[in-house]
Design an enzyme around this catalytic site. Sequence first.
Site, short mmCIF file in Angstrom:
data_model
loop_
_atom_site.label_atom_id
_atom_site.label_comp_id
_atom_site.label_asym_id
_atom_site.label_seq_id
_atom_site.Cartn_x
_atom_site.Cartn_y
_atom_site.Cartn_z
N GLY A 141 54.21 39.14 -137.93
CA GLY A 141 54.60 39.75 -136.66
C GLY A 141 55.77 40.72 -136.72
O GLY A 141 56.37 41.02 -135.69
N SER A 142 56.07 41.28 -137.91
CA SER A 142 57.19 42.23 -137.95
C SER A 142 56.85 43.50 -137.15
O SER A 142 57.74 44.09 -136.52
CB SER A 142 57.58 42.58 -139.39
OG SER A 142 56.58 43.33 -140.02
N ASN A 143 55.60 43.92 -137.17
CA ASN A 143 55.23 45.09 -136.36
C ASN A 143 55.27 44.77 -134.87
O ASN A 143 55.68 45.60 -134.07
CB ASN A 143 53.84 45.61 -136.76
CG ASN A 143 53.92 46.46 -138.01
OD1 ASN A 143 54.37 47.60 -137.95
ND2 ASN A 143 53.52 45.90 -139.14
N LYS A 145 32.35 34.47 -131.15
CA LYS A 145 33.35 35.54 -131.03
C LYS A 145 33.30 36.14 -129.61
O LYS A 145 34.33 36.44 -129.02
CB LYS A 145 33.08 36.62 -132.07
CG LYS A 145 34.04 37.79 -131.97
CD LYS A 145 33.80 38.86 -133.03
CE LYS A 145 34.29 38.42 -134.36
NZ LYS A 145 34.74 39.54 -135.21
N MET A 171 44.03 39.87 -138.27
CA MET A 171 43.12 39.85 -139.41
C MET A 171 41.73 39.38 -139.01
O MET A 171 41.22 38.38 -139.53
CB MET A 171 43.70 38.99 -140.52
CG MET A 171 44.99 39.57 -141.09
SD MET A 171 44.78 41.30 -141.58
CE MET A 171 46.20 41.54 -142.62
N ARG A 172 41.14 40.14 -138.10
CA ARG A 172 39.84 39.75 -137.56
C ARG A 172 39.13 41.05 -137.14
O ARG A 172 39.80 41.96 -136.64
CB ARG A 172 40.11 38.89 -136.32
CG ARG A 172 38.97 38.05 -135.86
CD ARG A 172 39.49 37.00 -134.89
NE ARG A 172 40.11 35.89 -135.58
CZ ARG A 172 39.45 34.93 -136.22
NH1 ARG A 172 38.14 34.93 -136.23
NH2 ARG A 172 40.10 33.97 -136.84
N ASN A 214 44.90 50.38 -134.39
CA ASN A 214 45.28 49.46 -135.47
C ASN A 214 46.23 50.16 -136.42
O ASN A 214 46.20 51.39 -136.56
CB ASN A 214 44.02 49.03 -136.24
CG ASN A 214 44.32 48.04 -137.34
OD1 ASN A 214 45.11 47.10 -137.16
ND2 ASN A 214 43.73 48.23 -138.50
N HIS A 238 47.44 50.10 -140.52
CA HIS A 238 46.94 49.64 -141.82
C HIS A 238 47.88 50.16 -142.91
O HIS A 238 48.27 51.33 -142.89
CB HIS A 238 45.51 50.16 -142.04
CG HIS A 238 44.91 49.65 -143.29
ND1 HIS A 238 44.47 48.35 -143.44
CD2 HIS A 238 44.69 50.26 -144.49
CE1 HIS A 238 44.01 48.18 -144.67
NE2 HIS A 238 44.14 49.32 -145.32
C1 GAR Z 1 50.91 45.05 -141.76
O1 GAR Z 1 51.30 45.62 -143.00
C2 GAR Z 1 49.62 45.69 -141.28
O2 GAR Z 1 49.53 47.05 -141.60
C3 GAR Z 1 48.60 44.87 -142.04
O3 GAR Z 1 49.07 43.56 -141.93
C4 GAR Z 1 50.49 43.59 -141.95
C5 GAR Z 1 51.02 42.70 -140.85
O4 GAR Z 1 52.41 42.57 -140.98
N1 GAR Z 1 47.28 45.05 -141.50
C6 GAR Z 1 46.18 45.11 -142.25
O5 GAR Z 1 46.19 44.95 -143.46
C7 GAR Z 1 44.90 45.39 -141.49
N2 GAR Z 1 43.82 45.59 -142.37
P1 GAR Z 1 53.25 42.00 -139.77
O6 GAR Z 1 52.53 40.73 -139.28
O7 GAR Z 1 54.60 41.69 -140.36
O8 GAR Z 1 53.30 43.05 -138.70
#
Ligand code: GAR
Length: 188
Positions: free
Chosen positions: A12-14, A66, A91-92, A108, A110
């Site tokens: 959840g840092s983003n 789903k 992640m879904r 999203n 990535h």
């Molecule tokens: C992030 O780096 C995001 O880009 C990636 O998961 C991480 C979540 O980090 N997403 C993917 O790989 C999607 N395919 P966070 O939970 O610290 O935000």
Amino acid sequence: MKKIAVFASGNGSNFEAVTAAARSGLIPDCEVALCVCDRPGAYVTGRAARLGVPVLEFSPRDFGSKRDFEKMIADELDRLGIALVCLAGYMRIVGEELLGRYGGRIINIHPALLPAFPGAHAIRDAFEYGVKVYGVTIHRVDSTVDGGAIIAQEAVPYEGRDIDELTALIHSAEHRLYPAAIARLLAE
Ligand code: GAR
């Protein structure tokens, strides 16, 4: 004030970077009104509690399909009047129900320069491949994995770094790029 929802499955840092950016005015006229988490007890739920953001936590296995849990999510998004759904480590694969009701309003982030290295382990995959330019992509979500029209990208150069240094740089690029992209989309 436009309301957004951030979907996350783990750290959840983003989510925290976007929430901080909304509160500081870096994303103008925006409130993170909901954190949606498909893994009860994930670290992001503690961040949300600390920041006072409501959490919709659910276990997919408690639902028949789903479509059923996405209907529950979309009903809550409707109830809150959510303008934009921001996936951030969710992640879904988004299914027909959410795409049908929020299609065009789901984005999203990535940790790679798509279309290279889609999937759940993009940084590791890119490192193992030996690429010399890493990066971050923000894109619209459609029914493909990490597909959909690209909204923004930022490159992170290799410069001999190890994978931990690259990972930290990529995450800090994400934490800048996602709020900026959300601000631009909300202003459209
Ligand atoms: C992030 O780096 C995001 O880009 C990636 O998961 C991480 C979540 O980090 N997403 C993917 O790989 C999607 N395919 P966070 O939970 O610290 O935000």
